[in-house]
Design a protein around this motif. Structure first.
Motif, PDB file in Angstrom:
ATOM      1  N   SER A  40     129.870  41.107 -25.766  1.00  0.00           N
ATOM      2  CA  SER A  40     131.242  40.844 -25.356  1.00  0.00           C
ATOM      3  C   SER A  40     132.205  41.794 -26.062  1.00  0.00           C
ATOM      4  N   ALA A  41     131.829  42.226 -27.256  1.00  0.00           N
ATOM      5  CA  ALA A  41     132.685  43.158 -27.991  1.00  0.00           C
ATOM      6  C   ALA A  41     132.704  44.528 -27.322  1.00  0.00           C
ATOM      7  N   ILE A  42     131.588  44.915 -26.688  1.00  0.00           N
ATOM      8  CA  ILE A  42     131.558  46.232 -26.042  1.00  0.00           C
ATOM      9  C   ILE A  42     131.692  46.136 -24.526  1.00  0.00           C
ATOM     10  N   GLY A  43     131.877  44.936 -24.002  1.00  0.00           N
ATOM     11  CA  GLY A  43     132.079  44.752 -22.561  1.00  0.00           C
ATOM     12  C   GLY A  43     130.836  45.036 -21.742  1.00  0.00           C
ATOM     13  N   ALA A  44     129.702  44.547 -22.169  1.00  0.00           N
ATOM     14  CA  ALA A  44     128.448  44.796 -21.468  1.00  0.00           C
ATOM     15  C   ALA A  44     128.469  44.155 -20.086  1.00  0.00           C
ATOM     16  N   VAL A  45     127.754  44.774 -19.169  1.00  0.00           N
ATOM     17  CA  VAL A  45     127.650  44.271 -17.808  1.00  0.00           C
ATOM     18  C   VAL A  45     126.196  43.979 -17.499  1.00  0.00           C
ATOM     19  N   PHE A  46     125.981  43.311 -16.379  1.00  0.00           N
ATOM     20  CA  PHE A  46     124.634  42.984 -15.922  1.00  0.00           C
ATOM     21  C   PHE A  46     123.852  44.280 -15.720  1.00  0.00           C
ATOM     22  N   PRO A  47     122.635  44.379 -16.263  1.00  0.00           N
ATOM     23  CA  PRO A  47     121.852  45.605 -16.147  1.00  0.00           C
ATOM     24  C   PRO A  47     121.527  45.936 -14.697  1.00  0.00           C
ATOM     25  N   GLU A  48     121.412  47.208 -14.437  1.00  0.00           N
ATOM     26  CA  GLU A  48     121.093  47.667 -13.084  1.00  0.00           C
ATOM     27  C   GLU A  48     119.606  47.548 -12.828  1.00  0.00           C
ATOM     28  N   GLN A  49     119.248  47.392 -11.566  1.00  0.00           N
ATOM     29  CA  GLN A  49     117.856  47.267 -11.188  1.00  0.00           C
ATOM     30  C   GLN A  49     117.371  48.494 -10.439  1.00  0.00           C
ATOM     31  N   SER A  50     118.137  49.557 -10.391  1.00  0.00           N
ATOM     32  CA  SER A  50     117.788  50.718  -9.582  1.00  0.00           C
ATOM     33  C   SER A  50     116.423  51.295  -9.941  1.00  0.00           C
ATOM     34  N   HIS A  51     116.000  51.170 -11.182  1.00  0.00           N
ATOM     35  CA  HIS A  51     114.726  51.733 -11.623  1.00  0.00           C
ATOM     36  C   HIS A  51     113.556  50.760 -11.491  1.00  0.00           C
ATOM     37  N   VAL A  52     113.794  49.578 -10.953  1.00  0.00           N
ATOM     38  CA  VAL A  52     112.744  48.562 -10.864  1.00  0.00           C
ATOM     39  C   VAL A  52     111.967  48.742  -9.567  1.00  0.00           C
TER      40      VAL A  52
ATOM     41  N   PHE B  28     112.061  38.283 -15.670  1.00  0.00           N
ATOM     42  CA  PHE B  28     111.719  37.637 -16.935  1.00  0.00           C
ATOM     43  C   PHE B  28     112.540  38.227 -18.081  1.00  0.00           C
ATOM     44  N   ASP B  29     112.669  39.544 -18.111  1.00  0.00           N
ATOM     45  CA  ASP B  29     113.460  40.198 -19.160  1.00  0.00           C
ATOM     46  C   ASP B  29     114.914  39.734 -19.110  1.00  0.00           C
ATOM     47  N   LEU B  30     115.486  39.669 -17.922  1.00  0.00           N
ATOM     48  CA  LEU B  30     116.870  39.212 -17.797  1.00  0.00           C
ATOM     49  C   LEU B  30     117.020  37.762 -18.249  1.00  0.00           C
ATOM     50  N   SER B  31     116.032  36.952 -17.933  1.00  0.00           N
ATOM     51  CA  SER B  31     116.120  35.536 -18.268  1.00  0.00           C
ATOM     52  C   SER B  31     115.820  35.274 -19.745  1.00  0.00           C
ATOM     53  N   PHE B  32     114.667  35.713 -20.219  1.00  0.00           N
ATOM     54  CA  PHE B  32     114.264  35.384 -21.593  1.00  0.00           C
ATOM     55  C   PHE B  32     114.957  36.264 -22.626  1.00  0.00           C
ATOM     56  N   ASN B  33     114.925  37.563 -22.437  1.00  0.00           N
ATOM     57  CA  ASN B  33     115.428  38.475 -23.457  1.00  0.00           C
ATOM     58  C   ASN B  33     116.940  38.655 -23.441  1.00  0.00           C
ATOM     59  N   GLN B  34     117.552  38.488 -22.273  1.00  0.00           N
ATOM     60  CA  GLN B  34     118.984  38.733 -22.207  1.00  0.00           C
ATOM     61  C   GLN B  34     119.797  37.471 -21.950  1.00  0.00           C
ATOM     62  N   GLY B  35     119.133  36.367 -21.658  1.00  0.00           N
ATOM     63  CA  GLY B  35     119.792  35.073 -21.596  1.00  0.00           C
ATOM     64  C   GLY B  35     120.527  34.749 -20.313  1.00  0.00           C
ATOM     65  N   TYR B  36     120.279  35.497 -19.246  1.00  0.00           N
ATOM     66  CA  TYR B  36     120.934  35.180 -17.975  1.00  0.00           C
ATOM     67  C   TYR B  36     120.258  33.982 -17.326  1.00  0.00           C
TER      68      TYR B  36
END
Length: 152
Positions: A92-104, A114-122
């Motif tokens: 929140s201090a750096i204004g992070a946004v939802f990661p892109e999936q273009s490389h998936v 799984f990474d978005l859910s477990f590791n990043q908390g979405y």
């Protein structure tokens, strides 16, 4: 002088009571907790702060005092929660946004979810909405990823 007396020696070193030795607990589970925290917080300095916060927190005693939890499971849950809290504050201090999936690639969608859910908390509904897939498809992708991980 009974306050500083040593325990009577009848307790097993594997048993962890509400009056456990934090240093012994850290020595036994610190590396595992740090590995989990590093998956969520790639910055080693922030990860170490989260690790110290984990083993200094009163929640660790409350969680481990419960007879239904194993110490390893309790520390995994707490490490993840601490890391997500630190990650949210720093994001929140750096204004992070939802990661892109273009490389998936299609075969890695479950790993990405799984990474978005477990590791990043979405939350899974937010992930499904953002990826423009149904909630059921997001769950199926994650389930398929778990099956892939369990393969011998």
């Amino acid at each position: 002088m009974g306050v500083l007396q040593q325990p009577d020696g009848n307790s097993n070193s594997q048993d962890i009571s509400p009056r456990f030795d934090r240093i012994r607990l850290y020595e036994q589970y610190g590396a595992m907790a740090y590995g989990i925290i590093l998956q969520i917080i790639p910055d080693p300095n922030l990860a170490q702060q989260a690790l110290v916060s984990l083993f200094a927190s009163p929640q660790i005693e409350q969680c481990l005092a419960s007879p239904s939890n194993s110490p390893a499971c309790a520390i995994i849950r707490l490490a993840r929660a601490k890391a997500l809290d630190v990650n949210r504050v720093s994001s929140s201090a750096i204004g992070a946004v939802f990661p892109e999936q273009s490389h998936v690639e299609d075969g890695n969608m479950g790993k990405y979810i799984f990474d978005l859910s477990f590791n990043q908390g979405y939350e899974l509904p937010a992930i499904a909405e953002r990826l423009k897939i149904s909630y059921v498809d997001a769950m199926k992708s994650m389930r398929d990823y778990f099956k892939y991980l369990r393969r011998p």
